[in-house]
Write an enzyme that holds these catalytic residues in place. Structure first.
Site, PDB file in Angstrom:
ATOM      1  N   GLY A  22    -100.360  81.997   8.282  1.00  0.00           N
ATOM      2  CA  GLY A  22     -99.570  80.770   8.295  1.00  0.00           C
ATOM      3  C   GLY A  22     -98.168  81.016   7.788  1.00  0.00           C
ATOM      4  O   GLY A  22     -97.636  82.131   7.875  1.00  0.00           O
ATOM      5  N   SER A  23     -97.567  79.993   7.227  1.00  0.00           N
ATOM      6  CA  SER A  23     -96.167  80.059   6.824  1.00  0.00           C
ATOM      7  C   SER A  23     -95.992  80.904   5.569  1.00  0.00           C
ATOM      8  O   SER A  23     -96.906  81.055   4.748  1.00  0.00           O
ATOM      9  CB  SER A  23     -95.627  78.651   6.566  1.00  0.00           C
ATOM     10  OG  SER A  23     -96.147  78.126   5.353  1.00  0.00           O
ATOM     11  N   THR A  24     -94.791  81.427   5.407  1.00  0.00           N
ATOM     12  CA  THR A  24     -94.471  82.236   4.237  1.00  0.00           C
ATOM     13  C   THR A  24     -94.543  81.419   2.961  1.00  0.00           C
ATOM     14  O   THR A  24     -94.997  81.906   1.924  1.00  0.00           O
ATOM     15  CB  THR A  24     -93.074  82.861   4.400  1.00  0.00           C
ATOM     16  OG1 THR A  24     -93.084  83.735   5.541  1.00  0.00           O
ATOM     17  CG2 THR A  24     -92.663  83.653   3.176  1.00  0.00           C
ATOM     18  N   GLY A  60     -98.124  80.956   2.129  1.00  0.00           N
ATOM     19  CA  GLY A  60     -98.640  82.271   1.775  1.00  0.00           C
ATOM     20  C   GLY A  60     -98.272  82.680   0.363  1.00  0.00           C
ATOM     21  O   GLY A  60     -99.094  83.253  -0.364  1.00  0.00           O
ATOM     22  N   GLU A 120    -100.976  87.054   6.514  1.00  0.00           N
ATOM     23  CA  GLU A 120    -100.163  87.310   7.711  1.00  0.00           C
ATOM     24  C   GLU A 120     -99.256  86.106   7.882  1.00  0.00           C
ATOM     25  O   GLU A 120     -99.717  85.018   8.222  1.00  0.00           O
ATOM     26  CB  GLU A 120    -101.076  87.524   8.920  1.00  0.00           C
ATOM     27  CG  GLU A 120    -100.403  88.260  10.059  1.00  0.00           C
ATOM     28  CD  GLU A 120     -99.836  87.338  11.101  1.00  0.00           C
ATOM     29  OE1 GLU A 120     -98.593  87.142  11.100  1.00  0.00           O
ATOM     30  OE2 GLU A 120    -100.610  86.799  11.909  1.00  0.00           O
ATOM     31  N   CYS A 177     -95.655  84.119  15.469  1.00  0.00           N
ATOM     32  CA  CYS A 177     -94.938  84.787  14.383  1.00  0.00           C
ATOM     33  C   CYS A 177     -94.377  86.128  14.824  1.00  0.00           C
ATOM     34  O   CYS A 177     -93.407  86.623  14.245  1.00  0.00           O
ATOM     35  CB  CYS A 177     -95.860  84.972  13.186  1.00  0.00           C
ATOM     36  SG  CYS A 177     -97.435  85.740  13.590  1.00  0.00           S
TER      37      CYS A 177
END
Length: 479
Positions: A232-234, A237, A254, A288
């Site tokens: 998912g999103s940084t 994460g 990831e 991504c």
């Protein structure tokens, strides 16, 4: 099923049983093509998540002792049942997340590969003999499953991520609690039905649907969770990384990307252009590993933009079940606004729209921007739409420097006939993946898939997951 509207209401799958949310709550899932109601899903609570973790924990003791033959047979049966339900899975990918049929079929076939590769993984769980300095001692390592694996999957490739991460965890003898994206719960529920029909032990696989922002911490922070894998999103994460660090829970993350493609003057544009387009336009750029930056040497820059613009103008935006359709709807209103804001900011600050730039319904036209500078949001920030910037460069060295000028490091690509430069790029690009004369969008079941920096922690794939989702134990025998 609601007889009046024929709208499904999805339940959790916990301990081998289909159950409603603890408080009876549900949420709406919308078809991103037109925002019509697609289904209702159980809105998970913290108590639902704790029940799922408890079920997975209880199943660990027996599931870890299943034989490779048993797990292999279960997973191969899952693949057979997926083939039986191909139409249902493909229709779900089209209607729940807006996949064009070609992307849906790609994902279905890739999912089958992931399951079958996991079945082969069952027989690869092994340790080694180790020399010992103590006379009369046999020293060895054995590899054991970690226990309960938390799997959190995204909306954009839900079948690929589910089949890979869930199947690899099960193949290694772990049990799973799965929190799918709130935008793709039905796909995961169908997979849970397949898992149940295949005969996998009750509690080995559990699904709780709901809003990650509300119940994600109840999963990732649970003391009985032994491993977390998240896509998912940084931003999310990083939050999960902090929770895992506090609890000393190992994880793979990831995350986002700003993947560069370098095109040198000697590149074969006839071969490169279709691959270049695939790198950013597949699934409407909601990937991504999509290439949102192109660095093109000056001698071919104008020709590259001309050819790319011609392709962009012809990319299919029709019926999602038409094989010629490529561009998907952007998944949500919030994400559509993000894409619009990035384009508007670029234009306001002097960028030129070489192609696209507008929305048609919930879909963004394939958009190419030139004249992008660092003061524009789109320059350094992930857009997650069919939008890319094309930059002229004077040399390979400049291209490599600019390609590495990012906090991300997921995928990358270079197009050139110069083998020395190609391998120099592969060795020096700060990214987890590099493709020479190929698109940034590429994945296989057994490869180490993942990124550096803000793009994540660790790698996915059969071999990588075996390392991550098991632990070694040292054993000695005194002879």
């Amino acid at each position: 099923m609601d007889a009046k509207t024929d709208i499904k209401t999805l339940q959790h799958f916990i301990g081998g049983n289909w159950v409603d949310a603890d408080d009876g709550g549900t949420f709406e899932v919308l078809n991103p093509l037109d925002d019509s109601l697609y289904c209702h899903a159980a809105k998970g609570t913290g108590n639902d998540m704790r029940k799922a973790v408890s079920a997975a924990k209880s199943a660990c003791a027996t599931f870890r002792d299943t034989t490779p033959t048993q797990r292999e047979r279960w997973l191969l049966r899952v693949a057979e049942l997926m083939e039986d339900r191909q139409k249902e899975l493909v229709d779900c990918l089209i209607d729940e997340i807006g996949s064009p049929v070609q992307k849906a079929m790609f994902e279905f076939n890739k999912g089958l590969t992931m399951i079958r590769a996991a079945a082969g993984l069952c027989r690869q769980v092994r340790g080694e003999t180790i020399p010992s300095d103590r006379p009369g001692t046999m020293s060895m390592s054995i590899r054991e499953p970690l226990g309960v694996v938390a799997v959190i999957t995204p909306f954009n490739v839900p079948l690929i991520k589910t089949t890979r991460l869930v199947a690899n965890a099960l193949a290694l003898g772990n049990t799973v609690v799965h929190l799918p994206s709130e935008m793709a719960p039905h796909l995961t529920v169908i997979f849970a039905e397949i898992i149940a029909e295949a005969g996998i032990s009750a509690g080995a696989y559990n699904v709780v649907t709901g809003l990650g922002v509300e119940i994600g911490d109840d999963l990732t922070g649970h003391t009985d969770v032994d491993f977390v894998t998240f896509t998912g999103s940084t931003v999310v994460g990083q939050h999960i990384n902090e929770i895992c660090a506090k609890n000393k829970t190992p994880s793979t993350l990831e995350l986002g990307g700003k993947s560069p493609t370098v095109v040198l003057a000697d590149a074969d544009l006839d071969k490169a252009m279709p691959l270049v387009a695939r790198s950013i336009f597949m699934f409407g750029g909601q990937a991504c590993i999509g290439s949102s930056r192109f660095y093109v040497e000056h001698p071919i820059f104008d020709e590259f933009v001309k050819r790319f613009s011609a392709i962009a103008g012809k990319v299919g935006m029709g019926d999602l079940r038409d094989p010629d359709t490529v561009i998907a709807p952007i998944i949500s209103d919030r994400q559509r606004q993000r894409v619009k804001d990035h384009i508007a900011d670029a234009i306001a600050n002097g960028a030129t729209v070489a192609a696209g730039g507008e929305f048609e319904g919930n879909r963004c036209q394939p958009t190419l921007l030139t004249g992008v500078t660092e003061k524009m949001t789109v320059c350094k920030t992930e857009t997650f739409g069919p939008v890319t910037a094309i930059y002229p460069v004077d040399s390979y060295e400049e291209a490599l420097e600019k390609a590495n000028d990012t906090v991300y490091g997921l995928s990358s690509a270079i197009f050139t006939k110069n083998i020395d430069r190609a391998f120099h790029f592969a060795r020096n690009i700060d990214a987890g993946m590099c493709h020479i004369n190929g698109p940034t969008i590429h994945d296989e079941a057994h490869v180490p898939f993942g990124g550096n920096g803000e793009s994540g922690v660790g790698r996915e794939g059969t071999d990588a997951d075996m390392e991550a989702m098991t632990e070694l134990k040292w054993v000695t025998v005194q002879l």
